[in-house]
Motif scaffolding. Structure first.
Motif, PDB file in Angstrom:
ATOM      1  N   GLY A  78     -14.269  41.839 -29.811  1.00 59.04           N
ATOM      2  CA  GLY A  78     -15.164  40.699 -29.878  1.00 59.04           C
ATOM      3  C   GLY A  78     -16.194  40.726 -28.775  1.00 59.04           C
ATOM      4  O   GLY A  78     -16.490  41.776 -28.202  1.00 59.04           O
ATOM      5  N   PHE A 101     -16.151  34.457 -20.479  1.00 57.51           N
ATOM      6  CA  PHE A 101     -15.736  33.999 -21.802  1.00 57.51           C
ATOM      7  C   PHE A 101     -15.543  35.213 -22.696  1.00 57.51           C
ATOM      8  O   PHE A 101     -16.411  36.092 -22.759  1.00 57.51           O
ATOM      9  N   THR A 102     -14.398  35.291 -23.370  1.00 58.20           N
ATOM     10  CA  THR A 102     -14.126  36.389 -24.299  1.00 58.20           C
ATOM     11  C   THR A 102     -13.596  35.831 -25.609  1.00 58.20           C
ATOM     12  O   THR A 102     -12.883  34.808 -25.626  1.00 58.20           O
ATOM     13  N   ARG A 103     -13.922  36.523 -26.690  1.00 54.35           N
ATOM     14  CA  ARG A 103     -13.431  36.143 -28.015  1.00 54.35           C
ATOM     15  C   ARG A 103     -12.976  37.391 -28.745  1.00 54.35           C
ATOM     16  O   ARG A 103     -13.657  38.423 -28.716  1.00 54.35           O
ATOM     17  N   LYS A 105     -11.068  39.102 -32.424  1.00 48.85           N
ATOM     18  CA  LYS A 105     -10.596  39.013 -33.799  1.00 48.85           C
ATOM     19  C   LYS A 105      -9.881  40.309 -34.138  1.00 48.85           C
ATOM     20  O   LYS A 105     -10.448  41.389 -33.994  1.00 48.85           O
ATOM     21  N   ASN A 121      -6.978  35.372 -34.285  1.00 50.45           N
ATOM     22  CA  ASN A 121      -8.169  34.949 -33.560  1.00 50.45           C
ATOM     23  C   ASN A 121      -7.736  34.465 -32.182  1.00 50.45           C
ATOM     24  O   ASN A 121      -6.729  33.761 -32.049  1.00 50.45           O
ATOM     25  N   GLU A 123      -9.417  33.374 -28.063  1.00 46.77           N
ATOM     26  CA  GLU A 123     -10.548  33.233 -27.144  1.00 46.77           C
ATOM     27  C   GLU A 123     -10.038  32.732 -25.802  1.00 46.77           C
ATOM     28  O   GLU A 123      -8.996  32.074 -25.720  1.00 46.77           O
ATOM     29  N   SER A 124     -10.774  33.083 -24.762  1.00 48.01           N
ATOM     30  CA  SER A 124     -10.364  32.686 -23.417  1.00 48.01           C
ATOM     31  C   SER A 124     -11.589  32.407 -22.566  1.00 48.01           C
ATOM     32  O   SER A 124     -12.666  32.963 -22.781  1.00 48.01           O
ATOM     33  N   TYR A 166      -6.536  30.217 -22.321  1.00 48.96           N
ATOM     34  CA  TYR A 166      -6.740  30.850 -23.626  1.00 48.96           C
ATOM     35  C   TYR A 166      -5.975  30.131 -24.731  1.00 48.96           C
ATOM     36  O   TYR A 166      -5.040  29.360 -24.483  1.00 48.96           O
ATOM     37  N   SER A 168      -4.777  30.997 -29.152  1.00 47.60           N
ATOM     38  CA  SER A 168      -4.703  32.043 -30.159  1.00 47.60           C
ATOM     39  C   SER A 168      -4.010  31.526 -31.412  1.00 47.60           C
ATOM     40  O   SER A 168      -3.213  30.579 -31.342  1.00 47.60           O
TER      41      SER A 168
END
Length: 254
Positions: A78, A101-103, A105, A121, A123-124, A166, A168
């Motif tokens: 991502g 910021f990370t996302r 998939k 999915n 994100e953090s 995060y 998930s």
């Protein structure tokens, strides 16, 4: 895991102390001090940093094996965004703080034959502080450099510590079946970023730096799956590759 975390933390501290000690020892050489600090004192030390790039997770989500072409697709990939600040303590050593910021998939195989092969999915958002050590002197000497003895390219290493907040979720794409959360999301984990980059000097106010980071975490829930036999240990680590822009603002009196 605690022993592993303590070992990594000790390595980060030793790296920081070694960098400062080497810089202090070199400070006793008059010619070396003149070549560095004559220009270093005239240039801005504080920079605003922003970057964007890609992230890949080392998750428990499995394809058929390491030889599979879609292993990155399965493990999760991502976007990665970051913003922060940097302060240059000496020509070789700096400290930096960032908000990241990370996302991610991740996707199961077309034919799901593994019990923990699922789509997910995640994100953090997190914050960390790091020590940055230039591998070569930024000023003077041999190599490619700009006028006033400012080098055009400077490689560097960095290491630090921080945390991520995060959340998930996981599911089967074909049926839409959702799985129970493995943790009480959102939740927090420690993170240890270790990386390297190349800083390209454009002007006294602007530098550009492609940077690679390996982020060790203390959680196995980043992909909403738990497997103690992960590819890099039981926890979910992730890699980020980004391009950062460093802007050195001009303050009064400079």
């Amino acid at each position: 895991m605690k022993h592993k975390l303590y070992f990594i933390l000790a390595s980060v501290i030793l790296l920081s102390l070694s960098a400062v000690q080497v810089q202090a020892q070199r400070g006793y050489k008059p010619k070396f001090r003149q070549s560095q600090y004559r220009y270093f004192k005239r240039e801005p030390k504080f920079a605003v940093v922003a970057g964007a790039g890609l992230a890949v997770m080392n998750s428990d989500n499995r394809s058929g094996g390491l030889g599979e072409k879609n292993i990155i697709r399965n493990n999760g990939r991502g976007a990665a965004l970051n913003i922060g600040a940097l302060y240059q303590l000496t020509p070789r050593v700096a400290v930096t703080g960032t908000v990241d910021f990370t996302r991610f998939k991740g996707y199961e195989d077309d034919v799901n034959t593994l019990g923990h092969d699922k789509s997910f999915n995640a994100e953090s958002i997190g914050a960390s502080g790091s020590v940055v050590v230039n591998l070569i002197n930024s000023y003077g000497g041999r190599g490619i450099y700009r006028p006033k003895n400012r080098r055009l390219i400077v490689p560097y290493l960095k290491a630090g510590i921080g945390f991520i907040n995060y959340k998930s979720s996981s599911f089967l794409k074909a049926t839409g079946e959702k799985f129970e959360p493995e943790a009480d999301y959102p939740t927090i984990a420690a993170v240890i970023p270790v990386g390297a980059g190349l800083k390209f000097y454009y002007s006294p106010r602007l530098s550009i730096a492609p940077e690679f980071n390996l982020n060790f975490t203390t959680t196995d829930h980043l992909d909403n799956m738990v497997d103690p036999e992960g590819l890099l240990g039981k926890n979910d680590h992730f890699i980020t590759a980004s391009v950062k822009v460093m802007y050195y603002p001009k303050f009064r009196g400079r």
